[in-house]
Design an enzyme around this catalytic site. Structure first.
Site, mmCIF file in Angstrom:
data_model
loop_
_atom_site.group_PDB
_atom_site.id
_atom_site.type_symbol
_atom_site.label_atom_id
_atom_site.label_comp_id
_atom_site.label_asym_id
_atom_site.label_seq_id
_atom_site.Cartn_x
_atom_site.Cartn_y
_atom_site.Cartn_z
ATOM 1 N N GLU A 1 -3.196 3.712 6.477
ATOM 2 C CA GLU A 1 -3.138 3.476 5.031
ATOM 3 C C GLU A 1 -3.692 4.725 4.341
ATOM 4 O O GLU A 1 -3.198 5.163 3.313
ATOM 5 C CB GLU A 1 -3.999 2.244 4.693
ATOM 6 C CG GLU A 1 -4.036 1.933 3.214
ATOM 7 C CD GLU A 1 -4.869 0.690 2.903
ATOM 8 O OE1 GLU A 1 -4.815 -0.289 3.677
ATOM 9 O OE2 GLU A 1 -5.565 0.712 1.880
ATOM 10 N N ARG B 1 0.810 -1.225 0.000
ATOM 11 C CA ARG B 1 0.000 0.000 0.000
ATOM 12 C C ARG B 1 0.845 1.278 0.000
ATOM 13 O O ARG B 1 0.433 2.306 0.557
ATOM 14 C CB ARG B 1 -0.947 0.039 1.217
ATOM 15 C CG ARG B 1 -1.890 -1.111 1.314
ATOM 16 C CD ARG B 1 -2.903 -1.196 0.188
ATOM 17 N NE ARG B 1 -3.656 -2.417 0.332
ATOM 18 C CZ ARG B 1 -3.341 -3.553 -0.294
ATOM 19 N NH1 ARG B 1 -2.339 -3.601 -1.155
ATOM 20 N NH2 ARG B 1 -4.048 -4.633 -0.105
ATOM 21 N N SER C 1 -10.060 0.259 4.497
ATOM 22 C CA SER C 1 -9.227 0.038 5.688
ATOM 23 C C SER C 1 -8.457 1.307 6.031
ATOM 24 O O SER C 1 -7.735 1.842 5.188
ATOM 25 C CB SER C 1 -8.244 -1.105 5.439
ATOM 26 O OG SER C 1 -8.966 -2.300 5.305
HETATM 27 C C1 LIG Z 1 -15.365 0.495 0.577
HETATM 28 C C2 LIG Z 1 -13.893 0.593 0.278
HETATM 29 C C3 LIG Z 1 -13.165 -0.574 0.096
HETATM 30 C C4 LIG Z 1 -11.783 -0.515 -0.198
HETATM 31 N N1 LIG Z 1 -11.102 -1.674 -0.395
HETATM 32 C C5 LIG Z 1 -9.804 -1.630 -0.721
HETATM 33 C C6 LIG Z 1 -9.073 -2.849 -0.993
HETATM 34 O O1 LIG Z 1 -9.596 -3.955 -0.966
HETATM 35 N N2 LIG Z 1 -7.770 -2.741 -1.291
HETATM 36 C C7 LIG Z 1 -7.115 -1.530 -1.370
HETATM 37 O O2 LIG Z 1 -5.919 -1.505 -1.674
HETATM 38 N N3 LIG Z 1 -7.781 -0.381 -1.114
HETATM 39 C C8 LIG Z 1 -9.093 -0.388 -0.812
HETATM 40 N N4 LIG Z 1 -9.768 0.776 -0.550
HETATM 41 C C9 LIG Z 1 -9.036 2.052 -0.549
HETATM 42 C C10 LIG Z 1 -9.014 2.792 -1.904
HETATM 43 O O3 LIG Z 1 -10.139 2.422 -2.670
HETATM 44 C C11 LIG Z 1 -7.747 2.498 -2.697
HETATM 45 O O4 LIG Z 1 -6.609 2.913 -1.997
HETATM 46 C C12 LIG Z 1 -7.760 3.180 -4.070
HETATM 47 O O5 LIG Z 1 -6.674 2.696 -4.833
HETATM 48 C C13 LIG Z 1 -7.681 4.704 -3.981
HETATM 49 O O6 LIG Z 1 -7.911 5.212 -5.280
HETATM 50 P P1 LIG Z 1 -8.443 6.684 -5.496
HETATM 51 O O7 LIG Z 1 -8.467 6.937 -6.953
HETATM 52 O O8 LIG Z 1 -9.711 6.896 -4.759
HETATM 53 O O9 LIG Z 1 -7.269 7.494 -4.834
HETATM 54 P P2 LIG Z 1 -7.403 8.779 -3.879
HETATM 55 O O10 LIG Z 1 -7.981 8.385 -2.589
HETATM 56 O O11 LIG Z 1 -8.042 9.884 -4.622
HETATM 57 O O12 LIG Z 1 -5.867 9.104 -3.668
HETATM 58 C C14 LIG Z 1 -5.031 8.241 -2.910
HETATM 59 C C15 LIG Z 1 -3.603 8.791 -2.946
HETATM 60 O O13 LIG Z 1 -3.110 8.709 -4.285
HETATM 61 C C16 LIG Z 1 -2.688 10.011 -4.755
HETATM 62 N N5 LIG Z 1 -2.958 10.038 -6.191
HETATM 63 C C17 LIG Z 1 -4.163 9.848 -6.805
HETATM 64 N N6 LIG Z 1 -4.002 9.865 -8.133
HETATM 65 C C18 LIG Z 1 -2.688 10.069 -8.381
HETATM 66 C C19 LIG Z 1 -1.891 10.189 -9.570
HETATM 67 N N7 LIG Z 1 -2.429 10.089 -10.780
HETATM 68 N N8 LIG Z 1 -0.542 10.368 -9.446
HETATM 69 C C20 LIG Z 1 0.013 10.468 -8.225
HETATM 70 N N9 LIG Z 1 -0.682 10.386 -7.055
HETATM 71 C C21 LIG Z 1 -2.015 10.190 -7.140
HETATM 72 C C22 LIG Z 1 -3.490 10.998 -3.926
HETATM 73 O O14 LIG Z 1 -2.868 12.251 -3.855
HETATM 74 C C23 LIG Z 1 -3.528 10.275 -2.579
HETATM 75 O O15 LIG Z 1 -2.298 10.476 -1.886
HETATM 76 C C24 LIG Z 1 -11.146 0.748 -0.284
HETATM 77 C C25 LIG Z 1 -11.889 1.926 -0.109
HETATM 78 C C26 LIG Z 1 -13.251 1.850 0.155
HETATM 79 C C27 LIG Z 1 -14.040 3.127 0.299
#
Ligand SMILES: Cc1cc2nc3c(=O)[nH]c(=O)nc-3n(C[C@H](O)[C@H](O)[C@H](O)COP(=O)(O)OP(=O)(O)OC[C@H]3O[C@@H](n4cnc5c(N)ncnc54)[C@H](O)[C@@H]3O)c2cc1C
Length: 297
Positions: free
Chosen positions: A289, A171, A219
């Protein structure tokens, strides 16, 4: 950015945009400037036009971000819906830009009869968030698929990089300063008939164990080596514990649930309370995380 340069940008620029509209907890103060690029060339143009000292924050679906109540200074780049090119480059090589949702890419791969990306279907978020977080589930991780990524720097220049140029961990992926992901080439493999229902099965598994449908960021804490954060929090008797409008889920103890009255400061206080309790009871330090950004109100 002066008016002439701003006119040449085709995407949407919004000022004082509430980040509560762009995070899955539905909390967070305003971004000074919020930019949704029309496409990659537009993003390059925007970055060239932006004063070089403007702080930049990227947001995907905001499903792993806690934005504080005071909001975010500078510019927030939101590629969701803008950087959405998705195509086959080879029999099993997929090009995906970072504004695509994970589920769209998972279903595209399924349609192309490719295997390896099914787990992404249940992870809310964009490809950009998945690359940054090395998102994973059920034993699969994003960087297992990555063959190459395209980065952009603050001058709008594109740089191709290979996985061995990154430190990739559980992560967490270390990026060079002032570089962000704009696209990835993902290597998959042929799908067998036995995998026909795989996405459905993985989504069902998730529904059974997680409070899907309630606002959360998944998480909150990483699992410490050899331990499960959810089990530690549950053993400490914290399930259902609330601070202000932030509550620990009854269904999954590593999830914090928000409601319409929750403030980011409630969630941050609950995170600190959980960390303190787990340290006192089990001498274990829980690391978040979720990424906490922005200014306190
Ligand atoms: C119900 C639920 C279940 C989930 N289950 C999981 C799971 O099973 N496994 C898991 O790993 N995660 C899980 N997550 C967490 C989350 O979905 C993941 O971490 C996901 O990859 C985040 O993607 P996002 O586009 O929403 O990123 P964001 O939350 O928008 O950003 C996350 C980070 O990435 C950075 N970022 C975003 N885009 C870029 C880019 N293009 N370049 C550089 N930095 C960038 C942001 O600045 C931030 O620091 C879950 C979340 C929820 C709500």
């Amino acid at each position: 950015m002066n008016a002439i340069e701003m006119n040449s940008v085709r995407g949407q620029i919004r000022f004082n945009e509430s980040m509560s509209k762009h995070t899955s907890w539905r909390v967070g103060g305003p971004a000074e400037q919020y930019f949704v690029p029309a496409d990659l060339a537009d993003l390059q143009n925007y970055l060239v036009s932006l004063p070089v000292d403007t702080p930049l924050t990227w947001v995907g679906l905001g499903s792993n971000m806690l934005v504080r109540d005071g909001g975010i200074r500078g510019a927030v780049i939101a590629p969701l819906g803008g950087l959405k090119k998705l195509e086959m480059l080879d029999d099993d090589l997929v090009y995906a830009q970072v504004g695509l949702s994970n589920s769209k890419v998972a279903r595209f791969c399924q349609k192309q009869k490719l295997s390896g990306a099914d787990y992404l279907a249940g992870i809310p978020g964009t490809i950009g968030g998945a690359l940054t977080m090395n998102a994973g589930a059920f034993g699969y991780e994003t960087w297992d698929l990555v063959e190459q990524v395209t980065m952009i720097n603050r001058h709008g220049e594109l740089i191709e990089r290979k996985p061995d140029e990154f430190e990739v961990n559980y992560r967490h992926v270390r990026l060079a300063a002032d570089e962000w992901f704009v696209a990835a080439r993902l290597r998959l493999h042929a799908r067998s008939e036995a995998e026909d229902n795989k996405i459905k099965q993985l989504l069902q598994k998730r529904n059974d164990s997680q409070p899907i449908g309630q606002p959360s960021c998944g998480s909150v804490f990483k699992n410490p080596p050899g331990k499960h954060s959810a089990k530690l929090i549950e053993s400490a008797g914290l399930k259902g514990h609330c601070i202000g409008g932030a509550c620990i889920s009854e269904k999954h103890a590593n999830f914090i649930i928000s409601n319409a009255d929750t403030r980011a400061s409630d969630i941050e206080a609950l995170i600190a309370f959980i960390q303190k309790t787990i340290k006192q009871q089990f001498d274990v330090s829980l690391e978040t995380e979720v990424r906490i950004v922005g200014e306190s109100a």
